[in-house]
Design a protein around this motif. Sequence first.
Motif, short mmCIF file in Angstrom:
data_model
loop_
_atom_site.label_atom_id
_atom_site.label_comp_id
_atom_site.label_asym_id
_atom_site.label_seq_id
_atom_site.Cartn_x
_atom_site.Cartn_y
_atom_site.Cartn_z
N GLN A 165 -8.96 -0.51 1.72
CA GLN A 165 -8.40 -1.02 0.97
C GLN A 165 -8.73 -2.52 0.94
O GLN A 165 -8.73 -3.30 2.15
CB GLN A 165 -6.81 -1.00 1.13
N ASN A 171 -6.89 4.09 -1.75
CA ASN A 171 -7.26 3.37 -0.39
C ASN A 171 -6.14 2.85 0.33
O ASN A 171 -5.33 1.92 -0.43
CB ASN A 171 -8.45 2.53 -0.43
N THR A 172 -5.82 3.12 1.53
CA THR A 172 -4.53 2.70 2.08
C THR A 172 -5.03 1.90 3.45
O THR A 172 -5.47 2.56 4.35
CB THR A 172 -3.54 3.83 2.49
N SER A 210 0.80 -1.10 0.13
CA SER A 210 0.15 -0.16 0.06
C SER A 210 0.91 1.23 -0.10
O SER A 210 2.06 1.05 0.20
CB SER A 210 -1.04 -0.04 1.21
#
Length: 115
Positions: free
Chosen positions: A93, A86-87, A49
């Motif tokens: 995520q 999105n993390t 990520s």
Amino acid sequence: MSDCLFCKISRGEIPSRKVYEDDEVYAFHDINPVAPVHFMLIPKLHLDSLAQAEQQHAALLGKMMTLAPRLALEQGLSNGFRTVINTGKGGGQEVFHLHIHIIGGGNIPPMVKRD
Ligand code: 5GP
Ligand code: ZN
């Protein structure tokens, strides 16, 4: 990360609808689009990520950021587009290979709903 879904997609081991490819990055349409145009831009290098990004990745990430508007335009998004990264679980995520969503066309709602 040989068993990573997006690594497999970028290697062509799992089919996808390709938008763009070079030696460092791969872009492909989302299988479950949220708008008329919805594709993702990923580095071929596996990073779980954005939280794993370090100074050594700055040039690659910078390249992706400047490539995104070019690809958006090629996909017809001349009026603008949304980028989403999105993390982690807290960021919603679902696939843990860093990706930039590029979304546009139709009616794009405000990013955060205010009541
Ligand atoms: P995330 O929630 O991790 O930011 O986004 C993951 C995205 O990957 C989702 O929008 C989902 O629809 C997409 N996706 C999941 N599996 C596949 C797949 O096998 N192929 C493609 N093209 N997209 C996928
Ligand atoms: Zn991967």
